[in-house]
Design an enzyme around this catalytic site. Structure first.
Site, PDB file in Angstrom:
ATOM      1  CD  GLU A  48      -2.451  -1.133   3.103  1.00 21.93           C
ATOM      2  OE1 GLU A  48      -2.125   0.082   3.632  1.00 21.93           O
ATOM      3  OE2 GLU A  48      -3.016  -1.981   3.337  1.00 21.93           O
ATOM      4  CG  ASP A 104      -2.698   7.706   8.881  1.00 19.09           C
ATOM      5  OD1 ASP A 104      -2.888   6.611   9.031  1.00 19.09           O
ATOM      6  OD2 ASP A 104      -3.224   8.226   7.823  1.00 19.09           O
TER       7      ASP A 104
END
Lengths: 399, 266
Positions: free
Chosen positions: B50, B61
């Site tokens: 990814e 995140d």
């Protein structure tokens, strides 16, 4: 069907929706159902109205600003949200959301804040209703607004300085979302403006629409007619959407929002999101966003912290695109002139946010002399004295 | 030939193990350095990659990936650099996806992004803040360009949403093992196994588990029930902590081998 009726998925034309992680979908659904259920329950709405009346001090006055009107060449009416408890319209939103939090059986609220006004309001509602409260605030803002940090702490809230990204409001929102993803089972996110994912834009409007509903009735009583235009400043847009909600179904009434033009629009330093007109996604909604060619959010600028946000509520984006609403930039300098003018002529020191609405309305008055213009004076200026001292060189007594 | 991630899962399944999916943001520490780092991950055992598209407002995140993305943005990384990274990584033969928040794709143009990703050899997109309910445009573009659509499922997803989300996926399903943001954690989440089980009831697609895995032992534990193990923050961490690039790449190789060993131990 009104201009702002939304689909069940929270879209306003091509704006709105839920651009959020899957982890929050169940919580957003739960919140939507709980909110709709509460708004249909007289026990909830009755309690909300009682709190507003007995604790927040609403309905706020509609003040006929005759001296300002004389200068402006139009009749200017001020909706005095600055007189509410905690000094702004924001108390309406946080009392509604905090009461809903209790109804949902949750014990903790989190909030983001820029200058600290929404944080102080949330901390106030949490103290009043006995909820734990954590406020995320950009590190830069905690330094600029140390007094508001102290107020929140005094009210029993924990204030967390956010050190990521640009360390301002948008990063405080990011951090609050990150908290919420991990704590959603017992925590409610008290969002500070009519933006974000569905149901927030509509939910916040429902708690702020008292501004417009009261103003409409008060204006009819005072003048015997509807105003020609209603005006408000627009950052995320909660005070403006609350005002507009009362008039959107009156086609004769113009809805005019004033964005922060910062150091000048067009230009590199402003927060005039709708005027800039770049379609995108920010904080859970499709809306207009200040962004670069790659879709990275660009930092906004305004002398007023409450308008210093690179996004805007999706319903405002829709009202602008449909033509029902008009949105114009007002610069820092124009706002500060109006700030001083209203102080001198009427003895009312407005929040610098609200001074943008006053400045824009004075310009509008020149276009439609003799008209009746109803301005939402969304907050008071106590919090802005530091800025005023610096801007005008005040604070030294004559010797 | 399709570039779909399915290849990597099929191959791992044939070997009787879970696939190892590695994440790094593009442009970290710079574009060329990021490509070198990802190639090290492929050479040492990542089955699929990814490539993160660094974004100014990464709400899913934690601090580690935020720091890397911010560093990449400060260095001036652009969307076209992400596609350049994909092209270089896909040339190794490893299926290569882009993980991205939605606004940069919308800004680039959804169909144009899909076309350019496909011609770079990319496998598809993982979209942490785009649910299928909002993805009509992306689904059409992905189908038109033969790309994987990887949506996320969460411990909080209802059964109805699990069914709807997995039906919209192609390639694999990304199961977020914890209620929270990305970042290495001390122990694996007890929420992972039940989520994988619930997800597998409604789809035949491979189910990969992400969020929190940082070493071979945790990978082995997750690989017992999942078809794939996704690791991101731990890779970023070793690069952030390394005193220089050579040491960083060595540490990255060591970690990859440890994780690759883990998915084979389950």
């Amino acid at each position: 069907m009104t201009a702002t009726t939304q689909a069940g998925d929270g879209t306003f034309g091509r704006f709105g929706g839920r651009m959020m992680p899957e982890a929050l979908m169940a919580a957003l659904d739960e919140l939507t159902v709980a909110w709709q259920d509460a708004m249909a329950d007289p026990a909830f709405t009755g309690e909300f109205e009682r709190m507003l009346r007995e604790y927040a001090g609403t309905p706020s006055l509609l003040y006929d600003a005759t001296k300002l009107s004389e200068l402006a060449g139009a009749r200017i009416l001020l909706k005095r949200e600055d007189l509410n408890h905690t000094g702004a319209h924001k108390i309406r939103n946080v009392l509604g959301q905090a009461l809903l939090t209790k109804r949902m059986g949750k014990t903790r609220v989190i909030a983001e804040t820029g200058a600290g006004q929404h944080g102080v309001a949330t901390a106030t509602a949490a103290a009043y209703l006995g909820l734990d409260c954590v406020v995320y605030m950009g590190e830069v803002d905690t330094e600029r607004q140390a007094l508001n940090v102290a107020r929140m702490q005094l009210l029993g809230a924990e204030v967390i300085a956010v050190k990521s990204g640009s360390r301002t409001l948008k990063d405080a929102i990011n951090e609050a979302i990150r908290d919420w993803v991990a704590t959603v089972d017992h925590t409610a996110y008290v969002f500070g403006t009519a933006a974000g994912p569905h149901p927030f834009p509509s939910l916040v409007k429902s708690f702020c629409r008292g501004i417009g509903d009261e103003a409409r009735a008060q204006c009819l009583e005072l003048t015997g007619a509807l105003p020609d235009a209603v005006t408000a400043c627009v950052g995320g847009g909660s005070n403006a959407i609350g005002l507009f909600a009362g008039f959107v179904d009156d086609p004769s009434v113009r809805l005019v929002g004033f964005e922060a033009g910062g150091e000048g629009f067009p230009g590199p330093r402003h927060a005039a999101t709708i005027s800039a007109g770049e379609y995108g996604v920010l904080h859970g909604a499709r809306t207009f966003v200040l962004q670069d060619d790659d879709g990275q959010t660009v930092e906004s600028h305004s002398i007023s912290a409450g308008l210093d946000y690179p996004g805007v509520g999706p319903e405002h984006a829709f009202l602008a695109e449909s033509g029902r609403g008009e949105y114009r930039p007002v610069t820092d300098a124009e706002a500060m002139d109006a700030f001083a003018l209203l102080s001198r002529t009427e003895g009312i020191i407005p929040a610098i946010e609200s001074a943008h609405a006053v400045a824009g309305t004075l310009a509008l008055a020149k276009e439609v002399p003799g008209s009746t213009l109803l301005v939402n004076l969304s907050g008071r200026g106590d919090k802005d004295m530091g800025t005023a001292v610096e801007y005008f060189g005040l604070g030294k007594a004559d010797q | 030939m399709s570039h779909s991630t399915t290849r990597a899962f099929d191959q791992a399944r044939a070997e009787g193990r879970a696939a190892l999916v590695g994440y790094l943001p593009a442009g970290f520490p710079d574009v060329a350095g990021g490509i070198d780092a990802i190639k090290v991950m492929v050479e040492n055992g990542c089955d699929a990659i990814e490539v993160g598209l660094p974004y100014s407002d990464p709400v899913m995140d934690g601090p580690t990936i935020q720091a890397a993305a911010q560093q990449a943005l400060e260095q001036g990384v652009r969307t076209r650099d992400v596609l350049r990274t994909v092209e270089a990584v896909a040339a190794t033969g490893a299926p290569t996806l882009v993980m991205t928040y939605w606004n940069p794709v919308e800004r680039y143009g959804v169909d144009r992004f899909a076309a350019d990703l496909a011609s770079a050899g990319g496998a598809g997109l993982i979209t942490p803040d785009l649910v299928p309910d909002e993805a009509t445009g992306w689904i059409a573009a992905a189908d038109a360009h033969d790309l994987d659509k990887v949506f996320l499922v969460s411990p909080s997803s209802t059964d109805a949403r699990l069914a709807m989300t997995t039906a919209a996926c192609r390639g694999f399903v990304y199961a977020t093992a914890v209620m929270g943001v990305t970042g290495a954690r001390e122990s694996t989440s007890e929420l992972a196994a039940p989520l994988v089980e619930r997800t597998k009831k409604v789809t035949d697609l491979p189910v990969a588990v992400g969020l929190g895995v940082s070493n071979g032992d945790q990978a082995a534990e997750v690989a017992r029930h999942a078809d794939g193990v996704i690791v991101g923050s731990a890779f970023v961490r070793v690069l952030l902590d390394a005193p220089d690039r050579t040491t960083g790449l060595e540490a990255l190789a060591d970690l990859t081998r440890d994780l690759a060993d883990g998915v084979r131990r389950a």
